[in-house]
Design an enzyme around this catalytic site. Sequence first.
Site, PDB file in Angstrom:
ATOM      1  N   MET A   1       1.582  51.427  -8.450  1.00  0.00           N
ATOM      2  CA  MET A   1       0.175  51.347  -8.061  1.00  0.00           C
ATOM      3  C   MET A   1      -0.056  50.388  -6.919  1.00  0.00           C
ATOM      4  O   MET A   1      -1.070  50.430  -6.262  1.00  0.00           O
ATOM      5  CB  MET A   1      -0.699  50.917  -9.243  1.00  0.00           C
ATOM      6  CG  MET A   1      -0.437  49.507  -9.740  1.00  0.00           C
ATOM      7  SD  MET A   1      -1.737  48.862 -10.820  1.00  0.00           S
ATOM      8  CE  MET A   1      -3.051  48.564  -9.655  1.00  0.00           C
ATOM      9  N   GLY A   2       0.882  49.509  -6.642  1.00  0.00           N
ATOM     10  CA  GLY A   2       0.671  48.542  -5.590  1.00  0.00           C
ATOM     11  C   GLY A   2       1.709  47.450  -5.621  1.00  0.00           C
ATOM     12  O   GLY A   2       2.883  47.700  -5.847  1.00  0.00           O
ATOM     13  N   VAL A   4       2.693  43.443  -7.090  1.00  0.00           N
ATOM     14  CA  VAL A   4       2.413  42.411  -8.082  1.00  0.00           C
ATOM     15  C   VAL A   4       2.786  41.050  -7.502  1.00  0.00           C
ATOM     16  O   VAL A   4       3.882  40.887  -6.964  1.00  0.00           O
ATOM     17  CB  VAL A   4       3.192  42.661  -9.389  1.00  0.00           C
ATOM     18  CG1 VAL A   4       2.909  41.545 -10.400  1.00  0.00           C
ATOM     19  CG2 VAL A   4       2.822  44.009  -9.973  1.00  0.00           C
ATOM     20  N   LYS A  18      -2.143  42.067  -9.690  1.00  0.00           N
ATOM     21  CA  LYS A  18      -1.720  43.398  -9.266  1.00  0.00           C
ATOM     22  C   LYS A  18      -2.757  43.948  -8.299  1.00  0.00           C
ATOM     23  O   LYS A  18      -3.920  44.137  -8.664  1.00  0.00           O
ATOM     24  CB  LYS A  18      -1.573  44.308 -10.483  1.00  0.00           C
ATOM     25  CG  LYS A  18      -0.631  43.697 -11.505  1.00  0.00           C
ATOM     26  CD  LYS A  18      -0.410  44.562 -12.723  1.00  0.00           C
ATOM     27  CE  LYS A  18       0.507  43.847 -13.702  1.00  0.00           C
ATOM     28  NZ  LYS A  18       0.853  44.687 -14.855  1.00  0.00           N
ATOM     29  N   ASP A 112       2.913  54.224 -21.328  1.00  0.00           N
ATOM     30  CA  ASP A 112       4.195  53.946 -20.677  1.00  0.00           C
ATOM     31  C   ASP A 112       4.911  52.777 -21.347  1.00  0.00           C
ATOM     32  O   ASP A 112       5.454  51.895 -20.684  1.00  0.00           O
ATOM     33  CB  ASP A 112       3.982  53.660 -19.188  1.00  0.00           C
ATOM     34  CG  ASP A 112       5.285  53.739 -18.386  1.00  0.00           C
ATOM     35  OD1 ASP A 112       6.219  54.428 -18.841  1.00  0.00           O
ATOM     36  OD2 ASP A 112       5.363  53.113 -17.327  1.00  0.00           O
TER      37      ASP A 112
END
Length: 507
Positions: A1-2, A4, A18, A112
């Site tokens: 997602m990006g 951290v 995040k 997950d």
Amino acid sequence: MGTVYLARSRGGRTVAVKVARPELAADPHFRARFRAEVDAARKVGGFHTAQVVDADPDAPAPWLATAYIAGPTLSGLLAERGPMDEAGLRLLGAALAEALEAIHHCGLIHRDLKPGNIIMADDGPRVLDFGIARALESTRLTHTGGAFGTPGFLAPEQAQGHEVDRAADVFALGAVLVAAAGGQVFGEGTPMMLMYRAVHESADLSALPDGLRPVVAACLSKDPAQRPTTKQLLDLLAPRTAEGPTADTPARPSTSASVPSAPTPTPTAVSPGAPAVGSVADAATVDAVPHALSRGAESPHAGSPPGKMSTGRVAAVVAGAVLMLGGAGYGIYASGRPGGESDTSFPKATHEIVLPETLVDDGYGREIEHRLPPDPQPDSSTVKGSAHYTANYSSTGSAEAVGFSAVEVYGSSGRYKDPEGVRDGLIDAMTVTGSENVSEPLKTIRVPGSEVEIRCTTVDYRTVCGWGDDNTTVAIAFMPTGSLEKAAAETSKIRDEIRQPIALENP
């Protein structure tokens, strides 16, 4: 997602921040879902989660900050110290059940759970990365019909791309316990093979102590309704919780050897003049393990290799059954048959995939191991008449032009409204491992003499290329790695051989 970051708040608290990728930040649907998930995640308490301490879904780069938990991941602990004994497994299972109960109570599903998302802190396991999966799952990342999670821990319904509930997390908990016992619930293999086994094959429980097999077998039931609830798991795994820890029931699940506490990192403090928390994307931070999450993204840190961070998500193609053909191919037929032309909003069915015994002038020969039956897929709003294909080929040494020793073909044929998106999902499914090293980010290549755009990347030990058109979407992995241009040229040759006009329907 990006990306951290390990950072300190202005008050000195150590946090994990995040920050979403620019593509997600530009997606209003992601922002809305992210805002809802953050609001729910703030409510999660309990002893076994990393709590959300702040967030700003409306910032130019949406971000989420959680408490920083010092300690190794479960996967790291197992690699260093080996499998857990039965007492440790029971404590681990009970702790995870308690964490999931807290998460589920707030209306969230983790989606997950895996050893890499579990921190083994001094006071017990902590579950990370809850509350953001749904935001990612509902964006364009899965609009091509993708599943979200990590193959090997995905529940069957999740691998097939169906809606999931709490039972999917219970399935993942069972798979985590098998891993903690030193096993692999569905063995080794590519992401697609692992997802196929999750749907169709029995779990391997041989690594578990006899006393735990019935409980874990129930967690791994193919039918979500047959799996125990997290409350039932607490009774089954930790029936003496009311008595508290004793000399023979340590607070932290143990392996066969004692594990020293992980040292707490010393992140760079935010300077007194740094922006307030509302502008955390601009604050001074240092990343603990610098990885940009998406292939092809440039890392904001000099010298950081492109790749995906270990806590990232796996965007895996829906392969509830990804299959090898035993024969020539699974056809797409005209009106009245699978893939018919009755819905004019879809492209016409003109081509199909046929996987022959040899490729590129007999330069690659098809391997006969692990052949599976063809698997038609259910229709969706963007896919009709689709069937999955997979086959492995090895160099025969009979063609001078062959440039690789092994080739793996994964793909589908059908009718696609977004074939490029399906193609990208296939490439993801062939390259995601959770700790991948991306040496060549995704690149679009047009081979001379061809009008088809081919996307290629090199991840770990393989170079992967793919294409997507109205009727065929395929990704091909080449070993060992080679230049993207070389792999694209080979892909173009293979495409010409396996993408064929649909055979006439039998009378």
